[in-house]
Design a protein around this motif. Structure first.
Motif, mmCIF file in Angstrom:
data_model
loop_
_atom_site.group_PDB
_atom_site.id
_atom_site.type_symbol
_atom_site.label_atom_id
_atom_site.label_comp_id
_atom_site.label_asym_id
_atom_site.label_seq_id
_atom_site.Cartn_x
_atom_site.Cartn_y
_atom_site.Cartn_z
ATOM 1 N N GLN A 1 -101.294 51.407 22.091
ATOM 2 C CA GLN A 1 -101.607 52.179 21.026
ATOM 3 C C GLN A 1 -102.295 50.910 19.419
ATOM 4 N N ARG A 2 -101.419 50.408 19.380
ATOM 5 C CA ARG A 2 -102.048 49.361 18.884
ATOM 6 C C ARG A 2 -103.021 48.095 18.907
ATOM 7 N N LEU A 3 -103.265 47.925 20.071
ATOM 8 C CA LEU A 3 -103.716 47.337 20.283
ATOM 9 C C LEU A 3 -105.547 47.491 20.422
ATOM 10 N N LEU A 4 -105.952 49.123 19.992
ATOM 11 C CA LEU A 4 -107.206 48.810 19.445
ATOM 12 C C LEU A 4 -107.110 50.181 18.567
ATOM 13 N N HIS B 1 -107.203 53.778 22.958
ATOM 14 C CA HIS B 1 -106.133 53.331 24.422
ATOM 15 C C HIS B 1 -106.595 54.166 25.150
ATOM 16 N N PRO B 2 -107.318 54.232 26.535
ATOM 17 C CA PRO B 2 -107.483 55.043 27.513
ATOM 18 C C PRO B 2 -105.652 55.463 28.181
ATOM 19 N N THR C 1 -101.920 57.321 7.555
ATOM 20 C CA THR C 1 -101.462 56.185 8.448
ATOM 21 C C THR C 1 -101.170 55.818 9.399
ATOM 22 N N ASP C 2 -101.042 55.065 10.325
ATOM 23 C CA ASP C 2 -100.981 54.685 11.575
ATOM 24 C C ASP C 2 -99.319 54.504 11.471
ATOM 25 N N GLU C 3 -98.293 54.033 10.733
ATOM 26 C CA GLU C 3 -97.491 53.715 10.223
ATOM 27 C C GLU C 3 -96.557 54.624 11.898
#
Length: 398
Positions: free
Chosen positions: A17-20, A52-53, A83-85
């Motif tokens: 999920q961190r890829l996008l 991310h699918p 936050t996305d942390e």
């Protein structure tokens, strides 16, 4: 592809999920609408709210539920904390569930102190997607999972906001859910077999309360004052809506019930209409896939669902399975013979015994060793020839 049946899947989930980048929900209503579109709140997840699918194909129902619960908890965390942390989320999620230990849920008691937070969360989510009773799984389908997982998300919101969760929260919310669902079913002009099944499913999904429907006769009898959050109220409207649905429509009397419920919850009529419209569309598009709408032939549904799961498990363990089978010359000969000729009683016993020995060596296939698992062996035997080399399958063509 992440595999929620294997250790380390949560770490892999966040690595992917961190890829996008994923935009934060614009509002609580936007969060709820996006979550509802996935089917998660109805106990039948068809997609995931992620940039991310994440594919739902070739996954077991419990695996889909695990991903759905993890992702929805994470999206709630993102909305509340902006936050996305992921490390902080995992810490918060484990702390949240750990706080429920005194309320009758202790998923961590058998875990080693050195276990990482993400592995602890994996164990917790595995336990949460289970139902409490075997009644449905025995009489309906093994594919059923906890249908009220969104209550965990609502409680997590409270925990993130206040740093704790009230002892009464789950009891109150579950009690209100069961009251509304049972009252909704009483309101229906026509009661179908799936309605009874749906109520049993919800009853098997509650963890902290057992509810008697005798005292609830009208909306005025409902105790709704405990619901203070719009997400809780919208959730109740949607559960009432899916309980009322039948024959591809909601009758006038049932619409009146929903609008009356919305009025009691101080929910705008436009949101009630949105709920009705969405549920009609969701069920129309996915009715054949939703377990509790397939009661007309539960035996066939069980077989179909079991077949799908067996195929997934076989394909995942194809190389290991072929290796184990190829080590037994007699088993290979019997399987080859079975593709073009009926086996006698003794030969069938040999295949069964040797396949069970093979399954013992492959952890993912131990489903065949469980009580009643031997009944699934014909499914395994049916699919094995399709996995073997083409020279093996020439027997079928001949």
């Amino acid at each position: 592809m992440i595999n929620p049946s294997a250790h380390g899947w949560i770490d892999k989930f966040f690595a992917e999920q961190r890829l996008l980048p994923h935009p934060f929900p614009e509002s609580e209503l936007a969060f709820y609408t996006q979550t509802r579109a996935t089917g998660f709140i109805f106990g039948h997840t068809i997609s995931f709210d992620s940039t991310h699918p994440i594919d739902t194909n070739s996954r077991l129902p419990q695996e889909i539920s695990k991903i759905g619960l993890l992702n929805t908890l994470y999206q709630m965390f993102r909305w509340e904390k902006q936050t996305d942390e992921s490390e902080l989320f995992i810490t918060e999620a484990v702390g949240f569930y750990n706080s429920l230990i005194t309320k009758g849920f202790n998923p961590l008691q058998k875990m080693l102190p050195s276990t990482t937070p993400s592995h602890k969360l994996e164990k917790i989510l595995h336990d949460r997607v289970q139902t409490n009773e075997d009644l449905i799984t025995k009489n309906f389908s093994h594919a059923i999972t906890n249908a009220l997982l969104f209550i965990d998300v609502l409680a997590f919101k409270q925990y993130l906001e206040k740093g704790s969760i009230s002892d009464k929260y789950f009891n109150k919310i579950e009690g209100i859910v069961m009251s509304i669902v049972s009252l909704s079913l009483k309101t229906k002009t026509n009661i179908s077999p799936h309605d009874v099944l749906l109520l049993k499913l919800f009853d098997a999904s509650v963890r902290y309360t057992k509810f008697s429907t005798t005292a609830i006769k009208t909306i005025d009898d409902l105790e709704l004052s405990y619901l203070q959050n719009d997400l809780e109220k919208l959730y109740m409207i949607d559960l009432a809506g899916i309980s009322l649905w039948s024959d591809e429509k909601v009758e006038n009397e049932e619409r009146y019930f929903l609008y009356k419920l919305g009025e009691s919850l101080s929910i705008d009529d436009s949101l009630v209409l949105s709920s009705i419209t969405f549920i009609n569309s969701f069920i129309a598009n996915h009715k054949k896939e939703i377990p509790y709408f397939n009661y007309s032939n539960p035996v066939k549904h069980f077989y179909d669902q079991t077949s799908d799961s067996v195929v997934v498990l076989i394909n995942r363990n194809k190389k290991r399975l072929l290796k184990e089978i190829s080590q037994s010359k007699e088993l290979m000969q019997l399987l080859a013979k079975s593709t073009h000729k009926d086996l006698d009683k003794e030969e069938k016993k040999k295949i069964k015994r040797q396949l069970l020995d093979v399954c013992k060596s492959i952890p993912s296939l131990t489903i065949f060793l469980l009580p009643g698992g031997s009944l699934l062996l014909p499914l395994l035997i049916k699919f094995i020839p399709t996995l073997l080399p083409s020279s093996f399958n020439e027997n079928i063509e001949d």
